[in-house]
Design an enzyme around this catalytic site. Structure first.
Site, PDB file in Angstrom:
ATOM      1  CB  SER A  19      -0.948   0.019   1.206  1.00 63.30           C
ATOM      2  OG  SER A  19      -0.231  -0.101   2.422  1.00 63.30           O
ATOM      3  CG  ASP A  38      -4.169   5.172   7.302  1.00 66.63           C
ATOM      4  OD1 ASP A  38      -2.937   5.063   7.524  1.00 66.63           O
ATOM      5  OD2 ASP A  38      -4.721   4.658   6.313  1.00 66.63           O
ATOM      6  CG  HIS A  89      -1.170   3.752   4.706  1.00 61.33           C
ATOM      7  ND1 HIS A  89      -2.329   3.202   5.230  1.00 61.33           N
ATOM      8  CD2 HIS A  89      -0.543   2.750   4.046  1.00 61.33           C
ATOM      9  CE1 HIS A  89      -2.393   1.922   4.903  1.00 61.33           C
ATOM     10  NE2 HIS A  89      -1.326   1.627   4.181  1.00 61.33           N
TER      11      HIS A  89
END
Length: 346
Positions: free
Chosen positions: A40, A321, A324
């Protein structure tokens, strides 16, 4: 000026790169294509819309103004590296048939939640992603000359360690597991090299004990990271650098593969953030958080009401978050990487 060129120019200004110096000194050496593999940190839209919060508000609120599958409020490392190279961000593998000719700039094979090995998501791991790449090469999408003038960006292993912890793997065996992860990573890097990729950059492991989710689980004191988890991150990075040195020595090309030192960059930003803009109010506190246990950034109730809150300015937060970085966070990290990248392509 084409839209893609204008975007690259804007990102160059955002990073503080000397655009004139880049055009005069770096174009001869900069790859023309970017191939992206991993998780991610670099996934720009491969992970399915129904399986991840990155396709729900408030993700993408800074860029592109709506959710785009990026795990942030805006741009990721992939976008900034592409801007450094002067090319558009490569199209996600999942959208390759609708790429509109952008395949010539490379492709993004990364899937959120994946690792070097299989993890908690049923998505292609790093080896499988490279397999997709090899299929495109064998099918004639990319020629040898294309690959020689290309760069691979790799971000892997964070989810391997997350999965290990979730499976309640013991600390006693963690040292052995770190060796397995790094060894498998080296296998994948050698495979990319054999396929003909000109340059390879791999992210070192982030200081694991600084992730908000880890700090919450361990009930860490405010403004502190967990030293034990950070020591294991350092161990991983030390072994990774050794493996990369061995690969470069085998090839007789000292600058074929490089490690981007995420650990040192993040530590510097967290503890000296005023010296490497942008300035962050509290680098360890995420901007977007769930309102209660079981909710997270992007969660909604049955009526679609948000179960999260967002800070006043994501530009003043390092983390978006619980895992990230924000676009501002990635900007600061890439600024730290710039001297390494400049030497890498000199």
């Amino acid at each position: 000026m084409e839209a893609s060129s204008f975007l690259s120019f804007c990102l160059v200004l955002l990073l503080g790169i000397n655009a004139a110096g880049l055009s005069q000194q770096g174009v001869r050496h900069l790859p023309m294509r970017l191939f992206v593999f991993g998780d991610s940190a670099v996934d720009t839209g491969n992970t399915g819309k129904t399986s991840t919060q990155a396709w729900r508000p408030p993700y993408g609120s800074t860029f592109p103004g709506k959710p785009s599958g990026r795990f942030s409020d805006g741009r990721l490392l992939t976008d900034f590296i592409a801007a450094y190279l002067g090319i558009p961000s490569p199209t996600p593998y999942k959208a390759r048939r609708a790429g509109g000719g952008r395949q010539r700039y490379g492709m993004n094979f990364a899937y959120a939640g994946t690792g070097v090995f299989d993890t908690f998501v049923m998505l292609p791991n790093l080896t499988t992603q490279i397999g997709f790449f090899e299929q495109l090469i064998n099918g004639g999408t990319y020629r040898s000359s294309d690959l020689r003038s290309s760069m691979a960006l790799v971000s892997a292993s964070t989810n391997d360690y997350t999965f290990y912890v979730l499976r309640k793997g013991t600390v006693e065996v963690l040292n052995e597991f770190i060796g397995l992860v790094v060894n498998e990573t080296a296998v994948d890097l050698r495979r990319l090299s054999r396929l003909g990729v000109g340059k390879i950059a791999i992210l070192g492991l982030f200081p694991f004990g600084c992730f908000p989710v880890v700090r919450q689980l361990l009930a860490s004191a405010p403004s502190t990271c967990d030293d034990l988890f950070n020591r294991y991150s350092s161990q991983h990075n030390s072994l990774l650098r050794k493996a990369v040195d061995e690969i470069n020595a085998e090839l007789g090309r000292p600058s074929h593969v490089v490690v981007l030192d995420t650990y040192s960059a993040a530590n510097f930003i967290i503890h000296h953030h005023d010296e490497l803009g942008p300035r962050f109010n509290d680098p360890l506190e995420p901007c977007c958080v769930g309102l209660s246990a079981g909710s997270e950034c992007g969660s909604v109730d049955a009526q679609g009401k948000p179960l999260y809150r967002v800070c006043r300015s994501s530009g003043s937060a390092f983390f978006w978050d619980n895992v990230h970085p924000t676009q501002a966070g990635w900007t600061a990290l890439v600024r730290y990487f710039l001297p390494t990248l400049d030497r890498f392509f000199s």
